[in-house]
Design a protein around this motif. Sequence first.
Motif, PDB file in Angstrom:
ATOM      1  N   THR B 493       0.823  -1.217   0.000  1.00 31.92           N
ATOM      2  CA  THR B 493       0.000   0.000   0.000  1.00 31.92           C
ATOM      3  C   THR B 493       0.855   1.264   0.000  1.00 31.92           C
ATOM      4  N   PHE B 494       1.803   1.355   0.941  1.00 33.82           N
ATOM      5  CA  PHE B 494       2.549   2.615   0.979  1.00 33.82           C
ATOM      6  C   PHE B 494       3.530   2.720  -0.186  1.00 33.82           C
ATOM      7  N   ASN B 495       4.024   1.558  -0.671  1.00 41.43           N
ATOM      8  CA  ASN B 495       4.918   1.610  -1.829  1.00 41.43           C
ATOM      9  C   ASN B 495       4.179   2.029  -3.097  1.00 41.43           C
ATOM     10  N   LEU B 496       2.893   1.668  -3.199  1.00 40.57           N
ATOM     11  CA  LEU B 496       2.090   2.127  -4.342  1.00 40.57           C
ATOM     12  C   LEU B 496       2.008   3.654  -4.328  1.00 40.57           C
ATOM     13  N   VAL B 506      -1.251   7.693 -11.997  1.00 37.95           N
ATOM     14  CA  VAL B 506      -2.092   6.754 -11.268  1.00 37.95           C
ATOM     15  C   VAL B 506      -1.387   5.404 -11.251  1.00 37.95           C
ATOM     16  N   VAL B 507      -1.370   4.755 -10.105  1.00 39.65           N
ATOM     17  CA  VAL B 507      -0.745   3.438 -10.019  1.00 39.65           C
ATOM     18  C   VAL B 507      -1.822   2.414  -9.678  1.00 39.65           C
ATOM     19  N   THR B 508      -1.834   1.345 -10.432  1.00 43.72           N
ATOM     20  CA  THR B 508      -2.849   0.306 -10.233  1.00 43.72           C
ATOM     21  C   THR B 508      -2.172  -0.961  -9.725  1.00 43.72           C
ATOM     22  N   TRP B 509      -2.841  -1.630  -8.808  1.00 43.57           N
ATOM     23  CA  TRP B 509      -2.301  -2.883  -8.267  1.00 43.57           C
ATOM     24  C   TRP B 509      -2.842  -4.054  -9.071  1.00 43.57           C
ATOM     25  N   ASP B 510      -1.933  -4.766  -9.702  1.00 44.84           N
ATOM     26  CA  ASP B 510      -2.307  -5.973 -10.440  1.00 44.84           C
ATOM     27  C   ASP B 510      -2.212  -7.122  -9.450  1.00 44.84           C
ATOM     28  N   LYS B 511      -3.360  -7.505  -8.904  1.00 47.64           N
ATOM     29  CA  LYS B 511      -3.296  -8.458  -7.797  1.00 47.64           C
ATOM     30  C   LYS B 511      -2.997  -9.882  -8.265  1.00 47.64           C
TER      31      LYS B 511
END
Lengths: 162, 519
Positions: B493-496, B506-511
């Motif tokens: 979370t904080f690294n995003l 915008v940064v998206t998390w590819d889970k």
Amino acid sequence: MRKHNQYSEYSNWQVSALVILRVLIGWHFLYEGVVKVLNPHWSAAGFLNASQGPFANLFKGMASNSGVLEVINFCNQWGLVLIGLSLIVGLLSRWASIGGMVLLFLYYISNPPFIGIEASAVAEGSYLIVNKNLIELFSLLVLYLFPTGNIIGLNRLFASRK
Amino acid sequence: MEEKKSNGMSRRDTIKALATLPVLGYFGYAYNANLLKIEEAKAQDYLERLKIDKIEVSEEKLSPPTGNSGNRIRFGVVGNGWRGEQLLKSLGYVHPDYVEDSSENGIPDKGMQKFLDQEDLNVEFAAVCDTFEVHTRRGVEISANDLRPFGKKRDPKPAKVFSSYKEMIASDDIDAIIIATADHTHAQIAIEAAKAGKHIYLEKPMTHSIEEAVELRKVIKDTGVVFQLGHQNRQQMSFKIANELYEKGVFGDVSMVQVYTNRNTDFGAWIRDDAFDHKLGNKDNINWEEFLGNVPLCEFDRKKYFSWQRYSEFGTSITGNDLSHQFECMNQVLKLGIPETVVALGGQYYYKHHGDMPDVFNAVFNYPERGLTMTYDGNLKNDAYRPSRILGSAGTVDVDRAILMYKDSHSDRYKDIILDPSDPFYYYAPDDDVDAISSATSQVYMKGGYGPTTIDGKTVEATLLHLKEWVDAIRGQGKPSCDIEAGFEEAVTFNLANLAYEHKKVVTWDKVNEKAIIG
């Protein structure tokens, strides 16, 4: 034609209006007093400490001395109750009007809405020089000058004996 | 002409004299009715008000000590800086200087007495490793100090000094490791320690990058060592209660979470030029290469060494330093997990002479599946206190060491409860004897989320509880609450947010692939 009351120069409408005003102010005083009397934690300290204006130091000084504060608390609570009762039932209400004026005057000058003094946390509206305390104070002056206890009120019992 | 009675009064006189008396009767009635209503509202049981049966975590007991003569755990400390020493204190070890400063004529002060009364976790400070000689020496002095909780230890054995963490991990002198180093070395030390079978207590934030978090999680799972991330707020009763209240629907639908950093000092901005021992540091007593770890070799720089938090090659920015705490607390309460998208803006506008850390920073974390966003305002130039706030459809909740909830005026759940919207609806504060609705004049209690907590009627340091949980888990009792999964969520979370700030995208998390997609 004006219908006059047999005991006074007031018309019935005038008497009614004055008595209603007397009872309303009485109610206000009584409730303020009873609430304080029945709340063991109530103290004038908060109010006094929030004091502003030319007399702020005097009021804050009162709050800082626990002996003085105790006397103030007692006089204020019971003063309010007795003035309220007196105004409602119309007994010694001219004296009550004077007492009420004294209390209201103290409330007024402890937080006067004078020019340049910011609204205190105690005030619930916006006021400049004139506030509700001042209006209630002068309403009591009216009641003092136009007494009705002898017409509608317990004073009538004593007045009738004369 | 009216007929006069013997006392000279007519009936009309009497009526007129008594005409206003009924007002008193009505006054009495109204007063009573009003008072009863107010008293009723006050006396209403807060559980009834919250529409729940009970708060289970409030009844939680302190778990009994797990140590005995046969299961003493030997631990080593890597990184004996200020945080390392705090952890040591919770583990039962203090520096002789502290003992001297905390007692007068042999009488311990309050803090010292607390230390003497705290639970002995039955652990042994067996090894120390630090890149700064002064810290290493202090570590040894701490280990050799014979004043321990519950009386003196007879033969204090000085901790063994290792010049490299690798040697410490490889040695048989320790069973477990406490890592309180600079952020950029967390992953490498933890990964190697896990591979060597050492149990790990890792200071927050977990890792310097998302890739490291992925790798560390894999290694921890593969090796099965007991891992605890050092977010001691996992032990705070307020967050446990808030979590239970949330899960029982007390807050309603949570649509927004607001977290903050509110600081306005050099120290608060992680500038450590003036710390007590930093003037002593120089090229000769600092092992610069060991400190650099995987960072490419560069010239020794004392500023970088002591204020490493402010340099992105070592530290993890305002987000890793502080958002990680705030997020972790909210993750504990709301089980947020990892956001889908993150945006972040801000800049390094004030503390320009140290590193590249932003001091004004805003980030938005979007959780579409949860129907909520979390916002973070990090400010290092204003310290107006703002607690973390949860905005629910049933109420607004401020949470730190205390909980202060206001009912939402349009809440369906509480529409039957008549209350001035400015009056607190629910209030919990530690150190108070009971949870109760109070007039909440004591917002001051709310400040500072990291101190002691209340459990089982006792006030205990959260850090001690957190270490105890880890030590107990190593002995097979229970499991750590800030485990590798919670740590993974924190680190990602904080690294995003850091990536979003760095790339201004915008940064998206590819889970699925566990990767950040930038832009």
